[in-house]
Design a protein around this motif. Sequence first.
Motif, mmCIF file in Angstrom:
data_model
loop_
_atom_site.group_PDB
_atom_site.id
_atom_site.type_symbol
_atom_site.label_atom_id
_atom_site.label_comp_id
_atom_site.label_asym_id
_atom_site.label_seq_id
_atom_site.Cartn_x
_atom_site.Cartn_y
_atom_site.Cartn_z
ATOM 1 N N ALA A 15 21.260 -21.297 -10.876
ATOM 2 C CA ALA A 15 21.763 -21.087 -12.236
ATOM 3 C C ALA A 15 21.001 -21.955 -13.234
ATOM 4 O O ALA A 15 20.713 -21.519 -14.359
ATOM 5 C CB ALA A 15 23.261 -21.387 -12.299
ATOM 6 N N ILE A 18 17.637 -20.314 -13.949
ATOM 7 C CA ILE A 18 17.875 -19.169 -14.842
ATOM 8 C C ILE A 18 18.126 -19.666 -16.264
ATOM 9 O O ILE A 18 17.598 -19.115 -17.233
ATOM 10 C CB ILE A 18 19.041 -18.306 -14.336
ATOM 11 C CG1 ILE A 18 18.660 -17.626 -13.023
ATOM 12 C CG2 ILE A 18 19.469 -17.274 -15.389
ATOM 13 C CD1 ILE A 18 19.820 -16.983 -12.281
ATOM 14 N N CYS A 19 18.898 -20.719 -16.379
ATOM 15 C CA CYS A 19 19.225 -21.293 -17.686
ATOM 16 C C CYS A 19 17.972 -21.818 -18.389
ATOM 17 O O CYS A 19 17.767 -21.560 -19.581
ATOM 18 C CB CYS A 19 20.236 -22.412 -17.470
ATOM 19 S SG CYS A 19 21.225 -22.815 -18.887
ATOM 20 N N TYR A 43 21.824 -16.763 -20.709
ATOM 21 C CA TYR A 43 21.733 -18.219 -20.834
ATOM 22 C C TYR A 43 23.132 -18.835 -20.813
ATOM 23 O O TYR A 43 23.396 -19.766 -20.045
ATOM 24 C CB TYR A 43 21.011 -18.596 -22.135
ATOM 25 C CG TYR A 43 21.021 -20.081 -22.437
ATOM 26 C CD1 TYR A 43 20.161 -20.938 -21.770
ATOM 27 C CD2 TYR A 43 21.871 -20.621 -23.396
ATOM 28 C CE1 TYR A 43 20.153 -22.304 -22.035
ATOM 29 C CE2 TYR A 43 21.870 -21.967 -23.673
ATOM 30 C CZ TYR A 43 21.012 -22.810 -22.996
ATOM 31 O OH TYR A 43 21.020 -24.168 -23.259
ATOM 32 N N SER A 46 24.766 -18.433 -17.310
ATOM 33 C CA SER A 46 24.182 -19.325 -16.305
ATOM 34 C C SER A 46 24.524 -20.782 -16.615
ATOM 35 O O SER A 46 24.760 -21.572 -15.700
ATOM 36 C CB SER A 46 22.666 -19.121 -16.200
ATOM 37 O OG SER A 46 22.006 -19.415 -17.403
#
Length: 159
Positions: A15, A18-19, A43, A46
């Motif tokens: 996560a 991804i962020c 955003y 995540s």
Amino acid sequence: MGWLFQNFLFIHIVAGIICLITGFIAATARKKRGKHTIVGEVYHGSFLIVFITALIMSIWNWSESAYLFYIALFSYGLALLGYLARKMRWKNWLRTHIGGMLGSYIGIVTATLVVNVEKIPVLNELPVLLFWFLPTIIGTPIISMISKKYIGKKKMKAA
């Protein structure tokens, strides 16, 4: 560390990656419906996962990582503030949205650096305190420039 903690850590790392990626894309994308808003939703989602897993893991390992609890609270608080400002469109929402979202990005970059800098050759020779402040030193003028760019445009259109 047990298997449950390892699972939380894995989810947290995925996560977080991804962020970091979607935060960069949202910050650099054109500010209009479409790519910016879709990536911004990813955003925020995540970041929520990063926040929850960080809280759980920091409580679990309090003596070693209590500081992550506070970074998570502060950083996600900024993300939520920026997200809600846009969703609810309160007065001066754009300024709050930009500051909150980019401030949260500074927070996640700071946490990533502080946690991982000791594993990065050359950087691990530098004082850790530098990595606590460097993202803010670099990011704050960027927030100011972006705010001036978009808030200035909005004011000019209104005139």
